[in-house]
Design an enzyme around this catalytic site. Structure first.
Site, PDB file in Angstrom:
ATOM      1  N   GLU A  90       0.810  -1.216   0.000  1.00  0.00           N
ATOM      2  CA  GLU A  90       0.000   0.000   0.000  1.00  0.00           C
ATOM      3  C   GLU A  90       0.839   1.259   0.000  1.00  0.00           C
ATOM      4  O   GLU A  90       1.954   1.273   0.508  1.00  0.00           O
ATOM      5  CB  GLU A  90      -0.843   0.026   1.279  1.00  0.00           C
ATOM      6  CG  GLU A  90      -1.813  -1.101   1.353  1.00  0.00           C
ATOM      7  CD  GLU A  90      -2.514  -1.149   2.693  1.00  0.00           C
ATOM      8  OE1 GLU A  90      -2.698  -0.097   3.322  1.00  0.00           O
ATOM      9  OE2 GLU A  90      -2.876  -2.254   3.103  1.00  0.00           O
ATOM     10  N   CYS A 103       3.086   8.435   1.512  1.00  0.00           N
ATOM     11  CA  CYS A 103       3.498   7.466   2.522  1.00  0.00           C
ATOM     12  C   CYS A 103       3.787   6.153   1.805  1.00  0.00           C
ATOM     13  O   CYS A 103       2.915   5.610   1.122  1.00  0.00           O
ATOM     14  CB  CYS A 103       2.352   7.307   3.523  1.00  0.00           C
ATOM     15  SG  CYS A 103       2.615   6.002   4.716  1.00  0.00           S
ATOM     16  N   CYS A 110       5.496  -7.282   7.616  1.00  0.00           N
ATOM     17  CA  CYS A 110       6.459  -6.731   8.574  1.00  0.00           C
ATOM     18  C   CYS A 110       6.761  -7.785   9.630  1.00  0.00           C
ATOM     19  O   CYS A 110       5.884  -8.564  10.006  1.00  0.00           O
ATOM     20  CB  CYS A 110       5.868  -5.485   9.242  1.00  0.00           C
ATOM     21  SG  CYS A 110       6.991  -4.678  10.394  1.00  0.00           S
ATOM     22  N   CYS A 114       4.038  -5.660  16.064  1.00  0.00           N
ATOM     23  CA  CYS A 114       3.294  -4.730  16.936  1.00  0.00           C
ATOM     24  C   CYS A 114       1.824  -5.160  17.019  1.00  0.00           C
ATOM     25  O   CYS A 114       1.205  -5.473  16.003  1.00  0.00           O
ATOM     26  CB  CYS A 114       3.393  -3.297  16.420  1.00  0.00           C
ATOM     27  SG  CYS A 114       5.078  -2.673  16.393  1.00  0.00           S
ATOM     28  N   CYS A 117      -1.061  -3.284  14.874  1.00  0.00           N
ATOM     29  CA  CYS A 117      -0.819  -2.960  13.467  1.00  0.00           C
ATOM     30  C   CYS A 117      -1.258  -4.092  12.545  1.00  0.00           C
ATOM     31  O   CYS A 117      -0.962  -5.260  12.800  1.00  0.00           O
ATOM     32  CB  CYS A 117       0.669  -2.672  13.276  1.00  0.00           C
ATOM     33  SG  CYS A 117       1.098  -2.237  11.589  1.00  0.00           S
ATOM     34  N   GLY A 155       5.891  -2.239   6.872  1.00  0.00           N
ATOM     35  CA  GLY A 155       7.302  -2.588   6.944  1.00  0.00           C
ATOM     36  C   GLY A 155       8.083  -1.741   7.922  1.00  0.00           C
ATOM     37  O   GLY A 155       7.651  -0.660   8.315  1.00  0.00           O
ATOM     38  N   SER A 185      10.098   6.463   9.675  1.00  0.00           N
ATOM     39  CA  SER A 185       9.545   6.048  10.956  1.00  0.00           C
ATOM     40  C   SER A 185      10.062   4.663  11.319  1.00  0.00           C
ATOM     41  O   SER A 185      10.040   3.746  10.507  1.00  0.00           O
ATOM     42  CB  SER A 185       8.013   6.027  10.861  1.00  0.00           C
ATOM     43  OG  SER A 185       7.456   5.703  12.113  1.00  0.00           O
ATOM     44  N   LEU A 209       6.947   5.201  19.695  1.00  0.00           N
ATOM     45  CA  LEU A 209       7.158   4.865  21.109  1.00  0.00           C
ATOM     46  C   LEU A 209       5.923   4.174  21.683  1.00  0.00           C
ATOM     47  O   LEU A 209       6.006   3.067  22.187  1.00  0.00           O
ATOM     48  CB  LEU A 209       7.495   6.155  21.873  1.00  0.00           C
ATOM     49  CG  LEU A 209       8.294   5.998  23.156  1.00  0.00           C
ATOM     50  CD1 LEU A 209       9.593   5.258  22.931  1.00  0.00           C
ATOM     51  CD2 LEU A 209       8.592   7.383  23.753  1.00  0.00           C
ATOM     52  N   HIS A 210       4.802   4.849  21.631  1.00  0.00           N
ATOM     53  CA  HIS A 210       3.492   4.282  21.984  1.00  0.00           C
ATOM     54  C   HIS A 210       3.313   3.863  23.440  1.00  0.00           C
ATOM     55  O   HIS A 210       2.226   3.403  23.818  1.00  0.00           O
ATOM     56  CB  HIS A 210       3.120   3.094  21.082  1.00  0.00           C
ATOM     57  CG  HIS A 210       3.106   3.407  19.622  1.00  0.00           C
ATOM     58  ND1 HIS A 210       2.558   4.558  19.107  1.00  0.00           N
ATOM     59  CD2 HIS A 210       3.582   2.727  18.552  1.00  0.00           C
ATOM     60  CE1 HIS A 210       2.688   4.561  17.784  1.00  0.00           C
ATOM     61  NE2 HIS A 210       3.320   3.479  17.422  1.00  0.00           N
ATOM     62  N   ASN A 284      -6.005   3.738  15.311  1.00  0.00           N
ATOM     63  CA  ASN A 284      -6.944   3.374  14.269  1.00  0.00           C
ATOM     64  C   ASN A 284      -7.275   1.901  14.503  1.00  0.00           C
ATOM     65  O   ASN A 284      -6.405   1.055  14.340  1.00  0.00           O
ATOM     66  CB  ASN A 284      -6.231   3.555  12.926  1.00  0.00           C
ATOM     67  CG  ASN A 284      -7.161   4.043  11.848  1.00  0.00           C
ATOM     68  OD1 ASN A 284      -8.355   3.785  11.885  1.00  0.00           O
ATOM     69  ND2 ASN A 284      -6.597   4.729  10.885  1.00  0.00           N
ATOM     70  N   CYS A 327      -2.344   1.323   8.531  1.00  0.00           N
ATOM     71  CA  CYS A 327      -1.370   0.402   7.945  1.00  0.00           C
ATOM     72  C   CYS A 327      -1.924  -0.988   7.668  1.00  0.00           C
ATOM     73  O   CYS A 327      -2.438  -1.650   8.546  1.00  0.00           O
ATOM     74  CB  CYS A 327      -0.188   0.231   8.887  1.00  0.00           C
ATOM     75  SG  CYS A 327       0.396   1.771   9.513  1.00  0.00           S
TER      76      CYS A 327
HETATM   77  N1  SAH Z   1       7.715   0.197  11.194  1.00  0.00           N
HETATM   78  C1  SAH Z   1       7.748   1.614  11.280  1.00  0.00           C
HETATM   79  C2  SAH Z   1       6.918   2.337  10.247  1.00  0.00           C
HETATM   80  C3  SAH Z   1       5.597   1.804   9.836  1.00  0.00           C
HETATM   81  S1  SAH Z   1       4.169   2.111  10.773  1.00  0.00           S
HETATM   82  C4  SAH Z   1       7.366   2.059  12.679  1.00  0.00           C
HETATM   83  O1  SAH Z   1       7.074   1.222  13.505  1.00  0.00           O
HETATM   84  O2  SAH Z   1       7.430   3.250  12.957  1.00  0.00           O
HETATM   85  C5  SAH Z   1       3.909   3.853  10.794  1.00  0.00           C
HETATM   86  C6  SAH Z   1       3.271   4.317  12.092  1.00  0.00           C
HETATM   87  O3  SAH Z   1       1.909   3.891  12.204  1.00  0.00           O
HETATM   88  C7  SAH Z   1       3.977   3.778  13.322  1.00  0.00           C
HETATM   89  O4  SAH Z   1       4.091   4.807  14.289  1.00  0.00           O
HETATM   90  C8  SAH Z   1       3.019   2.706  13.784  1.00  0.00           C
HETATM   91  O5  SAH Z   1       3.233   2.385  15.115  1.00  0.00           O
HETATM   92  C9  SAH Z   1       1.687   3.351  13.489  1.00  0.00           C
HETATM   93  N2  SAH Z   1       0.532   2.453  13.449  1.00  0.00           N
HETATM   94  C10 SAH Z   1       0.471   1.176  13.019  1.00  0.00           C
HETATM   95  N3  SAH Z   1      -0.780   0.688  13.158  1.00  0.00           N
HETATM   96  C11 SAH Z   1      -1.519   1.680  13.667  1.00  0.00           C
HETATM   97  C12 SAH Z   1      -2.886   1.796  14.038  1.00  0.00           C
HETATM   98  N4  SAH Z   1      -3.725   0.776  13.899  1.00  0.00           N
HETATM   99  N5  SAH Z   1      -3.305   2.983  14.539  1.00  0.00           N
HETATM  100  C13 SAH Z   1      -2.444   4.029  14.680  1.00  0.00           C
HETATM  101  N6  SAH Z   1      -1.157   3.985  14.358  1.00  0.00           N
HETATM  102  C14 SAH Z   1      -0.690   2.818  13.856  1.00  0.00           C
END
Ligand code: SAH
Length: 339
Positions: A90, A103, A110, A114, A117, A155, A185, A209-210, A284, A327
């Site tokens: 995508e 983007c 990936c 996480c 995601c 990824g 990122s 970071l989250h 999301n 994502c």
């Molecule tokens: N792997 C990299 C980049 C890809 S994800 C990373 O981890 O940064 C891009 C961003 O979207 C990251 O901050 C990721 O944590 C966030 N992300 C992934 N799924 C998400 C979701 N469902 N809601 C909000 N942010 C999300």
């Protein structure tokens, strides 16, 4: 490899020779490819040459658009790109007042795992090449001039280091983008962050970071088993020192999990004295993941608390919510998985 965008000068010269054409045609091919012009529309090339290239399966780009959806709400366009081996990834074109930002995905799937995601649900399938990533940008640019590129699609870019750095170099050299307009990122691969800080085309760094401490972070991001929050923040500081570019932390607010005042306090303590910026975004929701985004009030309270503690932050709008903006969601739907 049948994409012109993937060919270096020597390979382009060889191709031109094979077509029985003079050497200057190589430059024309390169320029057309960088604009994403389809071979059959390369009007300054002789017709027999175009026909031969088409017959040989040569295309400008290493991706083709298989689906395109534009949000009725905010004009965001989400693309599904097919790669030459049939995999799909995508990409998203986001329109802002100052121009457009693309983007891009850096891997098919990936490996980072996480928990919130969609990209990582089936693990990593393969890395993308620099030419494939560049093709995503050029294909998306057909919808509007691109001023910014963010490596935030599916990824983990630093898990595909060499191709990612080559992609960024080509964005700067071939497309004339400034590295200040390119953001990468990462979930926080510390050694790779250090290595990136020494690259000639070191981009803006965004760190996902989250969570404000290791205990919470481990529950949603397996990478936290390898690097502590302290190590990630320290690597981000070194990046800032090496590049003089402000680092951005991504913090997705998950209902009842990381959105309390206690978490805001811990986060402020981790970032104390570091001139960085925090992007807050409401998670999301991804159906399989069973996690919910924080409500508007919680987001505002969290943001205000950070501001009061001196942490610069912005609440990001969620773009493309009506077109599976998060994502991996569109790809999963396309492949038959539930979004
Ligand atoms: N792997 C990299 C980049 C890809 S994800 C990373 O981890 O940064 C891009 C961003 O979207 C990251 O901050 C990721 O944590 C966030 N992300 C992934 N799924 C998400 C979701 N469902 N809601 C909000 N942010 C999300």
């Amino acid at each position: 490899m049948s994409a012109l965008i993937a060919l270096d000068d020597a390979a382009l010269a060889a191709l031109v020779k094979e077509c029985g054409q003079p050497a200057f045609r190589a430059k024309q091919l390169r320029e057309y490819a960088l604009k994403g012009v389809p071979v059959e529309k390369m009007s300054s090339l002789p017709k027999p040459m175009r026909e031969k290239l088409v017959a040989d399966g040569v295309a400008s780009l290493a991706v083709s658009v298989v689906q395109k959806r534009t949000s009725a709400v905010d004009g965001t366009t989400k693309f599904l790109f097919a790669l030459e081996d049939g995999n799909v990834v995508e990409g998203v074109l986001m329109r802002y007042e100052y121009g457009s930002s693309v983007c891009v995905s850096t891997q098919v799937g990936c490996a980072m795992g996480c928990k919130f995601c969609a990209s990582t649900l089936d693990g990593k399938i393969r890395d993308l090449t620099a030419a494939e990533m560049l093709s995503e940008v050029i294909a998306a640019a057909a919808e509007g001039a691109v001023n910014h590129v963010v490596l935030m699609g599916s990824g983990e870019p630093l898990d595909n280091y060499d191709q990612t750095v080559e992609f960024i170099r080509r964005l700067c050299v071939d497309l004339g983008l400034s590295r200040r307009h390119i953001a990468l990122s990462t979930c926080g691969l510390c050694e790779a962050m250090d290595r990136l800080s020494r690259e000639q085309y070191a981009p803006v760094l965004t760190v996902s970071l989250h969570a404000p401490d290791d205990e919470l972070r481990k529950r949603i991001m397996p990478i936290a088993l390898r690097y502590s929050v302290k190590q990630v923040v320290a690597a981000a500081k070194r990046y800032f020192e090496a590049t003089s570019r402000r680092v951005i932390f991504e913090y997705s607010l998950i209902d009842g999990f990381n959105d309390t005042i206690e978490c805001a306090k811990k986060l402020a303590a981790q970032l104390k004295g570091f001139p960085c910026h925090v992007n807050l975004i409401r998670l999301n929701p991804v159906k399989e993941r069973g996690l919910a985004g924080s409500d508007k009030t919680a987001v505002k309270t969290f943001s205000d608390a950070l501001t009061a503690m001196g942490v610069s932050n912005t609440v990001r709008r969620t773009l493309g919510a009506d077109i599976d903006g998060a994502c991996g969601q569109l790809r999963r739907k396309y492949l038959g998985g539930e979004p």
